[in-house]
Write a protein that holds these residues in place. Sequence first.
Motif, mmCIF file in Angstrom:
data_model
loop_
_atom_site.group_PDB
_atom_site.id
_atom_site.type_symbol
_atom_site.label_atom_id
_atom_site.label_comp_id
_atom_site.label_asym_id
_atom_site.label_seq_id
_atom_site.Cartn_x
_atom_site.Cartn_y
_atom_site.Cartn_z
ATOM 1 N N ILE A 1 -17.910 -17.174 22.398
ATOM 2 C CA ILE A 1 -16.871 -17.479 23.304
ATOM 3 C C ILE A 1 -17.038 -16.745 24.870
ATOM 4 O O ILE A 1 -16.791 -17.201 25.836
ATOM 5 N N ILE A 2 -17.798 -15.536 24.908
ATOM 6 C CA ILE A 2 -18.207 -14.626 25.872
ATOM 7 C C ILE A 2 -19.212 -15.449 26.879
ATOM 8 O O ILE A 2 -18.882 -15.843 28.132
ATOM 9 N N ALA A 3 -20.145 -15.795 26.046
ATOM 10 C CA ALA A 3 -21.237 -16.428 26.914
ATOM 11 C C ALA A 3 -21.112 -18.059 27.018
ATOM 12 O O ALA A 3 -21.400 -18.361 28.218
ATOM 13 N N ALA A 4 -20.205 -18.728 26.134
ATOM 14 C CA ALA A 4 -19.769 -20.031 26.431
ATOM 15 C C ALA A 4 -18.123 -20.081 26.542
ATOM 16 O O ALA A 4 -17.604 -20.782 25.476
ATOM 17 N N PRO A 5 -17.358 -19.772 27.583
ATOM 18 C CA PRO A 5 -16.073 -19.813 27.525
ATOM 19 C C PRO A 5 -15.110 -21.067 27.377
ATOM 20 O O PRO A 5 -14.314 -21.328 27.070
ATOM 21 N N PHE A 6 -16.097 -22.354 27.812
ATOM 22 C CA PHE A 6 -15.417 -23.546 27.531
ATOM 23 C C PHE A 6 -15.297 -23.835 26.114
ATOM 24 O O PHE A 6 -14.643 -24.510 25.899
ATOM 25 N N LEU A 7 -15.860 -22.912 25.191
ATOM 26 C CA LEU A 7 -15.707 -23.483 23.672
ATOM 27 C C LEU A 7 -14.390 -23.288 23.280
ATOM 28 O O LEU A 7 -13.915 -24.269 22.354
ATOM 29 N N ASP A 8 -13.431 -22.639 23.720
ATOM 30 C CA ASP A 8 -11.910 -22.550 23.391
ATOM 31 C C ASP A 8 -11.333 -23.796 23.692
ATOM 32 O O ASP A 8 -10.022 -23.965 23.488
ATOM 33 N N GLN A 9 -11.770 -24.547 24.577
ATOM 34 C CA GLN A 9 -11.127 -25.603 25.137
ATOM 35 C C GLN A 9 -11.763 -26.923 24.559
ATOM 36 O O GLN A 9 -11.441 -28.223 25.454
ATOM 37 N N LEU A 10 -12.697 -26.773 24.027
ATOM 38 C CA LEU A 10 -13.508 -28.122 23.719
ATOM 39 C C LEU A 10 -12.805 -29.070 23.024
ATOM 40 O O LEU A 10 -11.948 -28.644 22.015
ATOM 41 N N VAL A 11 -12.756 -30.252 23.328
ATOM 42 C CA VAL A 11 -12.138 -31.120 22.578
ATOM 43 C C VAL A 11 -13.245 -32.288 21.916
ATOM 44 O O VAL A 11 -14.221 -32.747 22.916
ATOM 45 N N ASN A 12 -12.936 -32.305 20.683
ATOM 46 C CA ASN A 12 -14.076 -33.123 19.928
ATOM 47 C C ASN A 12 -14.069 -34.712 19.992
ATOM 48 O O ASN A 12 -12.823 -34.975 19.442
ATOM 49 N N TYR A 13 -14.888 -35.527 20.598
ATOM 50 C CA TYR A 13 -14.785 -36.817 20.362
ATOM 51 C C TYR A 13 -15.583 -37.574 19.553
ATOM 52 O O TYR A 13 -15.755 -38.751 19.524
ATOM 53 N N GLN A 14 -15.946 -36.623 18.530
ATOM 54 C CA GLN A 14 -16.989 -37.315 17.545
ATOM 55 C C GLN A 14 -16.075 -38.246 16.495
ATOM 56 O O GLN A 14 -14.992 -37.618 15.946
ATOM 57 N N HIS A 15 -16.602 -39.078 15.969
ATOM 58 C CA HIS A 15 -15.988 -39.825 14.775
ATOM 59 C C HIS A 15 -15.645 -38.924 13.778
ATOM 60 O O HIS A 15 -16.475 -38.281 13.226
ATOM 61 N N PRO A 16 -14.509 -39.000 13.026
ATOM 62 C CA PRO A 16 -14.353 -38.068 11.752
ATOM 63 C C PRO A 16 -15.201 -38.449 10.750
ATOM 64 O O PRO A 16 -15.661 -39.480 10.610
ATOM 65 N N ASP A 17 -15.122 -37.633 9.797
ATOM 66 C CA ASP A 17 -16.024 -37.915 8.490
ATOM 67 C C ASP A 17 -15.561 -38.627 7.481
ATOM 68 O O ASP A 17 -15.304 -38.061 6.419
ATOM 69 N N HIS A 18 -15.120 -39.705 8.082
ATOM 70 C CA HIS A 18 -14.374 -40.678 7.139
ATOM 71 C C HIS A 18 -14.131 -42.044 7.683
ATOM 72 O O HIS A 18 -14.258 -42.136 8.719
ATOM 73 N N ASP A 19 -14.211 -43.208 6.909
ATOM 74 C CA ASP A 19 -13.885 -44.488 7.306
ATOM 75 C C ASP A 19 -12.474 -44.570 8.205
ATOM 76 O O ASP A 19 -11.628 -43.839 7.801
ATOM 77 N N THR A 20 -12.608 -45.283 9.359
ATOM 78 C CA THR A 20 -11.395 -45.535 10.009
ATOM 79 C C THR A 20 -11.209 -47.101 10.203
ATOM 80 O O THR A 20 -12.328 -47.712 10.214
ATOM 81 N N ASP A 21 -10.035 -47.558 10.138
ATOM 82 C CA ASP A 21 -9.762 -49.073 10.243
ATOM 83 C C ASP A 21 -10.166 -49.316 11.681
ATOM 84 O O ASP A 21 -10.707 -50.445 11.900
ATOM 85 N N ALA A 22 -10.139 -48.447 12.752
ATOM 86 C CA ALA A 22 -10.498 -48.939 14.055
ATOM 87 C C ALA A 22 -10.948 -47.712 14.608
ATOM 88 O O ALA A 22 -10.659 -46.502 14.418
ATOM 89 N N TRP A 23 -11.943 -47.882 15.727
ATOM 90 C CA TRP A 23 -12.271 -46.658 16.426
ATOM 91 C C TRP A 23 -13.027 -47.091 17.554
ATOM 92 O O TRP A 23 -13.574 -48.194 17.597
ATOM 93 N N SER A 24 -12.689 -46.334 18.745
ATOM 94 C CA SER A 24 -13.105 -47.039 20.048
ATOM 95 C C SER A 24 -13.850 -45.696 20.591
ATOM 96 O O SER A 24 -13.378 -44.773 21.179
ATOM 97 N N PRO A 25 -15.175 -45.473 20.493
ATOM 98 C CA PRO A 25 -16.118 -44.493 20.982
ATOM 99 C C PRO A 25 -15.594 -44.597 22.434
ATOM 100 O O PRO A 25 -15.524 -45.228 23.107
ATOM 101 N N ARG A 26 -15.619 -42.988 22.762
ATOM 102 C CA ARG A 26 -15.433 -42.927 24.509
ATOM 103 C C ARG A 26 -16.767 -43.007 25.146
ATOM 104 O O ARG A 26 -17.849 -42.935 24.620
#
Length: 159
Positions: free
Chosen positions: A134-159
């Motif tokens: 976190i000191i070298a990469a302070p953005f990590l504590d504000q990171l928002v994950n846009y990755q598809h979750p590790d399970h099937d979804t009914d719908a998904w709209s990739p960013r």
Amino acid sequence: MRMTTPVQTGGCQCGAVRFRAEGELGEPSVCHCRMCQKAFGGFYAPLVSTKGATLTWTRGKPAYFASSNFVNRGFCEKCGTPLTYEAPDGIALAIGAFDHPETLAPRVQFGIEGKLPYADTIPSLPARHTLEDIIAAPFLDQLVNYQHPDHDTDAWSPR
């Protein structure tokens, strides 16, 4: 007593391509050949054969690159995730694309003539959790994950 057929699911990072493998998969492996290194952008390619299983693309389909006269490599054309190695003897799936890759520990290595000289020393390197940086990469504590979750979804709209 009723036997259940093993089912594994997975897909690309953005969720545009998803798959289902029903039945027993082949032997998980890693390939160190230079083609696999380049296709995966890594030190090796972790793969598992779909022999014995039925592979179904449940969302989207891979795009392909012919890496040789015998092999096509499937990937997501939206996010670039490597998905398949397809040769005359069958289709192998990228272990890291599975929802539960921890269940597919490699049992054999191929292409060792291309093995990078430091590949075996990686486990001995110092290890840190992501947020320890976190000191070298302070953005990590504000990171928002846009990755598809590790399970099937009914719908998904990739960013």
